[in-house]
Motif scaffolding. Structure first.
Motif, PDB file in Angstrom:
ATOM      1  N   LYS A  15      14.258  10.229  46.662  1.00 50.22           N
ATOM      2  CA  LYS A  15      13.316  10.957  47.524  1.00 50.22           C
ATOM      3  C   LYS A  15      12.419  11.847  46.670  1.00 50.22           C
ATOM      4  O   LYS A  15      11.196  11.888  46.866  1.00 50.22           O
ATOM      5  N   SER A  16      13.017  12.548  45.704  1.00 54.19           N
ATOM      6  CA  SER A  16      12.219  13.367  44.782  1.00 54.19           C
ATOM      7  C   SER A  16      11.305  12.484  43.943  1.00 54.19           C
ATOM      8  O   SER A  16      10.139  12.818  43.698  1.00 54.19           O
ATOM      9  N   GLY A  17      11.847  11.356  43.490  1.00 55.21           N
ATOM     10  CA  GLY A  17      11.063  10.445  42.659  1.00 55.21           C
ATOM     11  C   GLY A  17       9.882   9.848  43.390  1.00 55.21           C
ATOM     12  O   GLY A  17       8.795   9.679  42.812  1.00 55.21           O
ATOM     13  N   GLU A  18      10.051   9.527  44.661  1.00 61.56           N
ATOM     14  CA  GLU A  18       8.949   8.953  45.438  1.00 61.56           C
ATOM     15  C   GLU A  18       7.819   9.956  45.601  1.00 61.56           C
ATOM     16  O   GLU A  18       6.637   9.599  45.511  1.00 61.56           O
ATOM     17  N   LEU A  19       8.173  11.220  45.839  1.00 59.95           N
ATOM     18  CA  LEU A  19       7.124  12.240  45.942  1.00 59.95           C
ATOM     19  C   LEU A  19       6.424  12.422  44.603  1.00 59.95           C
ATOM     20  O   LEU A  19       5.186  12.534  44.545  1.00 59.95           O
ATOM     21  N   LEU A  20       7.191  12.431  43.526  1.00 64.93           N
ATOM     22  CA  LEU A  20       6.610  12.572  42.196  1.00 64.93           C
ATOM     23  C   LEU A  20       5.634  11.419  41.918  1.00 64.93           C
ATOM     24  O   LEU A  20       4.524  11.626  41.406  1.00 64.93           O
ATOM     25  N   ALA A  21       6.025  10.213  42.289  1.00 66.31           N
ATOM     26  CA  ALA A  21       5.152   9.061  42.096  1.00 66.31           C
ATOM     27  C   ALA A  21       3.861   9.215  42.892  1.00 66.31           C
ATOM     28  O   ALA A  21       2.767   8.874  42.411  1.00 66.31           O
ATOM     29  N   LYS A  22       3.966   9.737  44.101  1.00 61.81           N
ATOM     30  CA  LYS A  22       2.773   9.968  44.919  1.00 61.81           C
ATOM     31  C   LYS A  22       1.849  10.996  44.264  1.00 61.81           C
ATOM     32  O   LYS A  22       0.622  10.852  44.305  1.00 61.81           O
ATOM     33  N   VAL A  23       2.429  12.027  43.671  1.00 62.03           N
ATOM     34  CA  VAL A  23       1.611  13.029  42.989  1.00 62.03           C
ATOM     35  C   VAL A  23       0.824  12.371  41.858  1.00 62.03           C
ATOM     36  O   VAL A  23      -0.381  12.612  41.692  1.00 62.03           O
ATOM     37  N   HIS A  24       1.487  11.533  41.072  1.00 62.61           N
ATOM     38  CA  HIS A  24       0.781  10.862  39.978  1.00 62.61           C
ATOM     39  C   HIS A  24      -0.350   9.976  40.511  1.00 62.61           C
ATOM     40  O   HIS A  24      -1.438   9.912  39.917  1.00 62.61           O
ATOM     41  N   LYS A  25      -0.125   9.309  41.609  1.00 62.84           N
ATOM     42  CA  LYS A  25      -1.181   8.472  42.171  1.00 62.84           C
ATOM     43  C   LYS A  25      -2.361   9.319  42.646  1.00 62.84           C
ATOM     44  O   LYS A  25      -3.523   8.892  42.549  1.00 62.84           O
ATOM     45  N   GLU A  26      -2.083  10.512  43.144  1.00 59.30           N
ATOM     46  CA  GLU A  26      -3.157  11.421  43.545  1.00 59.30           C
ATOM     47  C   GLU A  26      -3.907  11.952  42.325  1.00 59.30           C
ATOM     48  O   GLU A  26      -5.141  12.094  42.347  1.00 59.30           O
ATOM     49  N   ILE A  27      -3.179  12.253  41.259  1.00 60.94           N
ATOM     50  CA  ILE A  27      -3.825  12.717  40.031  1.00 60.94           C
ATOM     51  C   ILE A  27      -4.768  11.650  39.500  1.00 60.94           C
ATOM     52  O   ILE A  27      -5.884  11.949  39.043  1.00 60.94           O
ATOM     53  N   ALA A  28      -4.343  10.397  39.558  1.00 61.55           N
ATOM     54  CA  ALA A  28      -5.188   9.300  39.077  1.00 61.55           C
ATOM     55  C   ALA A  28      -6.531   9.255  39.807  1.00 61.55           C
ATOM     56  O   ALA A  28      -7.540   8.821  39.242  1.00 61.55           O
ATOM     57  N   LYS A  29      -6.549   9.717  41.052  1.00 61.93           N
ATOM     58  CA  LYS A  29      -7.792   9.707  41.843  1.00 61.93           C
ATOM     59  C   LYS A  29      -8.750  10.829  41.425  1.00 61.93           C
ATOM     60  O   LYS A  29      -9.968  10.689  41.579  1.00 61.93           O
ATOM     61  N   ILE A  30      -8.215  11.942  40.940  1.00 61.18           N
ATOM     62  CA  ILE A  30      -9.069  13.112  40.689  1.00 61.18           C
ATOM     63  C   ILE A  30      -9.372  13.343  39.214  1.00 61.18           C
ATOM     64  O   ILE A  30     -10.274  14.109  38.883  1.00 61.18           O
ATOM     65  N   ILE A  31      -8.628  12.681  38.332  1.00 60.71           N
ATOM     66  CA  ILE A  31      -8.812  12.967  36.909  1.00 60.71           C
ATOM     67  C   ILE A  31     -10.106  12.321  36.424  1.00 60.71           C
ATOM     68  O   ILE A  31     -10.361  11.147  36.663  1.00 60.71           O
ATOM     69  N   LYS A  32     -10.953  13.117  35.794  1.00 60.50           N
ATOM     70  CA  LYS A  32     -12.266  12.657  35.331  1.00 60.50           C
ATOM     71  C   LYS A  32     -12.847  13.721  34.414  1.00 60.50           C
ATOM     72  O   LYS A  32     -12.352  14.866  34.378  1.00 60.50           O
ATOM     73  N   PRO A  33     -13.877  13.383  33.658  1.00 58.50           N
ATOM     74  CA  PRO A  33     -14.528  14.403  32.834  1.00 58.50           C
ATOM     75  C   PRO A  33     -14.997  15.567  33.706  1.00 58.50           C
ATOM     76  O   PRO A  33     -15.546  15.370  34.795  1.00 58.50           O
ATOM     77  N   GLY A  34     -14.737  16.792  33.238  1.00 59.25           N
ATOM     78  CA  GLY A  34     -15.171  17.981  33.958  1.00 59.25           C
ATOM     79  C   GLY A  34     -14.063  18.711  34.679  1.00 59.25           C
ATOM     80  O   GLY A  34     -14.166  19.921  34.910  1.00 59.25           O
ATOM     81  N   ILE A  35     -12.983  18.000  35.059  1.00 58.10           N
ATOM     82  CA  ILE A  35     -11.854  18.687  35.675  1.00 58.10           C
ATOM     83  C   ILE A  35     -11.012  19.310  34.566  1.00 58.10           C
ATOM     84  O   ILE A  35     -10.941  18.782  33.453  1.00 58.10           O
ATOM     85  N   SER A  36     -10.385  20.433  34.849  1.00 63.54           N
ATOM     86  CA  SER A  36      -9.508  21.061  33.863  1.00 63.54           C
ATOM     87  C   SER A  36      -8.056  20.770  34.195  1.00 63.54           C
ATOM     88  O   SER A  36      -7.706  20.502  35.359  1.00 63.54           O
ATOM     89  N   THR A  37      -7.212  20.832  33.192  1.00 64.55           N
ATOM     90  CA  THR A  37      -5.780  20.627  33.443  1.00 64.55           C
ATOM     91  C   THR A  37      -5.193  21.798  34.227  1.00 64.55           C
ATOM     92  O   THR A  37      -4.184  21.633  34.911  1.00 64.55           O
ATOM     93  N   MET A  38      -5.821  22.973  34.174  1.00 63.02           N
ATOM     94  CA  MET A  38      -5.377  24.081  35.018  1.00 63.02           C
ATOM     95  C   MET A  38      -5.637  23.764  36.489  1.00 63.02           C
ATOM     96  O   MET A  38      -4.821  24.105  37.361  1.00 63.02           O
ATOM     97  N   GLU A  39      -6.750  23.099  36.780  1.00 62.24           N
ATOM     98  CA  GLU A  39      -7.021  22.667  38.157  1.00 62.24           C
ATOM     99  C   GLU A  39      -5.991  21.633  38.609  1.00 62.24           C
ATOM    100  O   GLU A  39      -5.561  21.644  39.770  1.00 62.24           O
ATOM    101  N   ILE A  40      -5.601  20.735  37.710  1.00 63.15           N
ATOM    102  CA  ILE A  40      -4.574  19.744  38.042  1.00 63.15           C
ATOM    103  C   ILE A  40      -3.247  20.435  38.306  1.00 63.15           C
ATOM    104  O   ILE A  40      -2.512  20.087  39.237  1.00 63.15           O
ATOM    105  N   ASP A  41      -2.924  21.440  37.507  1.00 60.69           N
ATOM    106  CA  ASP A  41      -1.701  22.215  37.704  1.00 60.69           C
ATOM    107  C   ASP A  41      -1.691  22.848  39.098  1.00 60.69           C
ATOM    108  O   ASP A  41      -0.682  22.787  39.815  1.00 60.69           O
ATOM    109  N   LYS A  42      -2.817  23.438  39.488  1.00 62.63           N
ATOM    110  CA  LYS A  42      -2.918  24.064  40.820  1.00 62.63           C
ATOM    111  C   LYS A  42      -2.796  23.003  41.911  1.00 62.63           C
ATOM    112  O   LYS A  42      -2.126  23.231  42.937  1.00 62.63           O
ATOM    113  N   PHE A  43      -3.397  21.846  41.709  1.00 64.57           N
ATOM    114  CA  PHE A  43      -3.295  20.757  42.683  1.00 64.57           C
ATOM    115  C   PHE A  43      -1.828  20.354  42.879  1.00 64.57           C
ATOM    116  O   PHE A  43      -1.365  20.183  44.009  1.00 64.57           O
TER     117      PHE A  43
END
Length: 252
Positions: A15-43
């Motif tokens: 159950k924890s792993g499935e949520l973690l996997a979903k988070v990574h899939k969401e990160i893949a959608k938002i990661i791009k030039p211009g975003i900061s890793t601090m913004e990803i941390d907050k997300f």
């Protein structure tokens, strides 16, 4: 001491792993030039809170963030930062998710925009090395079989395998026995038995495997300034073979 998990406990970790996997899939959608890793941390912090989960890394031995974010020559444990990611960067996002006291751990390396052929090949080989290791995570095999599968594949492709950081057992604690090296001799080491839950998380470098630690006493980077990548899954050892608890392909 190795703590074996029941099938019910493995399902709680899944159950924890499935949520973690979903988070990574969401990160893949938002990661791009211009975003900061601090913004990803907050997300990530906000996403986990919305889903009644907790970022286990925050507070671990004083670590202050929900994620580790390791860019380019950083091997692991990179601090999130406010400077934006640039076109051509690679960045590894690593996190541990806690739901009801049960943990899952997964790191993923991401391309930021268009990356060099060298960087793309490193990501591809590192991910394939992870799955080479997972293939050996079966009852009766030994930890050396996992390490050898990863090491021999990486080195045959011209890369080096980090020695200073290894995989580990996981359950209600982030780091349990056994340690899981990503190098080794086949047929050596702890024998794998049903109920073990481990992380396999190879860190693969373009140059030497040697590393140094930044002044923050957390961030590890290559001594030669060359690129490093990492992919990690949490794996349960079952009668049916290795069960990937953090499988992004299996989450909705």
């Amino acid at each position: 001491m190795i703590i074996l998990k029941t099938s019910e406990e493995i399902q709680k970790m899944k159950k924890s792993g499935e949520l973690l996997a979903k988070v990574h899939k969401e990160i893949a959608k938002i990661i791009k030039p211009g975003i900061s890793t601090m913004e990803i941390d907050k997300f990530v912090e906000d996403y986990l809170k919305e889903h009644n989960a907790y970022p286990e890394q925050r507070g671990y031995h004083g670590y202050p963030y929900a994620i580790c974010a390791s860019i380019n020559d950083e091997i692991c444990h990179g601090y999130p930062r406010t400077e934006p990611l640039k076109e051509g960067d690679i960045v590894t996002i690593d996190m541990v998710v806690n739901i009801d006291g049960w943990l899952a751990d997964s790191a993923w390396s991401y391309a930021v925009g268009n990356i060099s052929d060298e960087a793309r090949r490193l990501l591809d080989i590192t991910k394939e090395a992870l799955y080479k290791g997972i293939e050996k995570a079966t009852i009766g095999n030994r930890l050396g079989d996992i390490g050898y599968a990863i090491q021999s594949f990486a080195e045959s492709n011209g890369y080096s395998v980090v020695r200073d950081f290894v995989g580990h057992g996981i359950g209600k604690e982030m780091h349990e026995d056994p340690q899981v090296p990503h190098y080794g001799i086949p047929g050596r080491g702890q024998r794998l038995v049903e109920g073990m839950v481990i992380t396999i998380e190879p860190m693969i470098n373009v140059g030497t495997y040697r590393m140094k630690i930044d002044d923050n006493e957390w961030t590890a980077r290559t001594v030669d300034g060359k690129l490093s990548a990492q992919y990690e899954h949490t794996i349960a050892i079952t009668k049916e073979g290795p069960m990937i608890l953090t499988d992004q392909d299996q989450c909705n």
